[in-house]
Write an enzyme that holds these catalytic residues in place. Structure first.
Site, mmCIF file in Angstrom:
data_model
loop_
_atom_site.group_PDB
_atom_site.id
_atom_site.type_symbol
_atom_site.label_atom_id
_atom_site.label_comp_id
_atom_site.label_asym_id
_atom_site.label_seq_id
_atom_site.Cartn_x
_atom_site.Cartn_y
_atom_site.Cartn_z
ATOM 1 N N ASN A 182 -5.057 82.620 -40.091
ATOM 2 C CA ASN A 182 -4.780 83.927 -39.475
ATOM 3 C C ASN A 182 -6.009 84.832 -39.433
ATOM 4 O O ASN A 182 -5.934 85.947 -38.924
ATOM 5 C CB ASN A 182 -3.613 84.624 -40.188
ATOM 6 N N TYR A 221 -8.959 81.415 -43.614
ATOM 7 C CA TYR A 221 -7.613 80.934 -43.345
ATOM 8 C C TYR A 221 -7.270 81.125 -41.873
ATOM 9 O O TYR A 221 -7.905 81.897 -41.151
ATOM 10 C CB TYR A 221 -6.603 81.639 -44.262
ATOM 11 N N ASN A 223 -0.701 82.100 -35.233
ATOM 12 C CA ASN A 223 -1.543 83.137 -35.817
ATOM 13 C C ASN A 223 -3.033 82.900 -35.607
ATOM 14 O O ASN A 223 -3.807 83.847 -35.481
ATOM 15 C CB ASN A 223 -1.244 83.274 -37.314
ATOM 16 N N TYR A 239 -4.608 71.787 -47.900
ATOM 17 C CA TYR A 239 -4.079 71.894 -46.527
ATOM 18 C C TYR A 239 -4.563 70.779 -45.591
ATOM 19 O O TYR A 239 -4.122 70.698 -44.448
ATOM 20 C CB TYR A 239 -4.500 73.234 -45.911
ATOM 21 N N ASP A 245 -2.335 72.953 -33.367
ATOM 22 C CA ASP A 245 -0.977 72.422 -33.432
ATOM 23 C C ASP A 245 -0.042 73.288 -32.592
ATOM 24 O O ASP A 245 -0.297 74.471 -32.392
ATOM 25 C CB ASP A 245 -0.497 72.376 -34.877
ATOM 26 N N HIS A 273 -0.494 71.846 -39.535
ATOM 27 C CA HIS A 273 -1.257 73.009 -39.066
ATOM 28 C C HIS A 273 -2.758 72.697 -38.941
ATOM 29 O O HIS A 273 -3.479 73.431 -38.277
ATOM 30 C CB HIS A 273 -1.049 74.155 -40.061
#
Length: 198
Positions: free
Chosen positions: A76, A74, A123, A17, A102, A22
């Site tokens: 969320n 993560y 989130n 990622y 973001d 994000h």
């Protein structure tokens, strides 16, 4: 308030990622840590942190103490670790927390400082607001634009910045790091005025 600022860069953990839209908040943290000659290291609050001084005060003195932090959870699930690191360093979220994230609702590479308000479907912000019990913390919004055509927004933010944007992204990250330094050295309102009038 003489306590440290807590600067949180949002994103997902791991190499998969690292270059996603994000994760642009975490990219800014890396720029800030580099400016301070530091690196983020593991902390017991399920975060990685660097305890640094940012910017330069009038007269040339080193800027204020700042805790740079990214969660190892993560996106969320950002709230629990952010609350834990704020409590560990005795940071008041309303006055000394800045979250970098973001934002689909801003054109790509646009920067905006904002305090409070909604989460815009983000989130990470939703998790932080829930954990802290307040939305009244400061945010640095980094525009990533809207997905082209019918692409799912979730897929869009979990994709990398394209090669043609890399040079512009590098400039955006530096400008975002400047904005963070202005927040901690000049105060939120002065930094906001400076950013939005640029």
């Amino acid at each position: 308030m003489n306590g440290p600022w807590l600067i949180v860069g949002l994103g997902n953990p791991g190499a998969r990622y690292a270059h996603n839209r994000h994760n642009v908040g975490q990219m800014v943290l890396d720029v800030l840590a580099g400016r301070a000659g530091s690196r983020l290291s593991s902390h017991k609050t399920r975060t990685q942190v660097a305890d640094v001084r940012l910017g330069v005060l009038p007269g040339g003195a080193p800027g204020p103490r700042v805790i740079l932090a990214r969660t190892t959870s993560y996106m969320n699930e950002s709230g629990g670790p952010v609350k834990a690191v704020a409590q560990f360093y005795d940071v008041d979220p309303v006055s000394r927390l800045l979250v970098i994230h973001d934002d689909l609702d801003l054109p790509a590479h646009t920067l905006r400082l904002k305090r409070g308000g909604g989460e815009g479907g983000h989130n990470g912000l939703r998790s932080i607001s829930s954990a802290l019990g307040t939305r009244d913390y400061a945010r640095l919004r980094i525009g990533v634009g809207r997905p082209p055509g019918r692409q799912d927004p979730a897929d869009f933010v979990l994709s990398d910045f394209p090669g043609r944007e890399r040079a512009e992204l590098a400039v955006t990250l530096e400008h975002a790091a400047d904005a963070v330094e202005h927040v901690v050295t000049l105060g939120f309102t002065a930094a906001q005025q400076r950013l939005h009038s640029a």
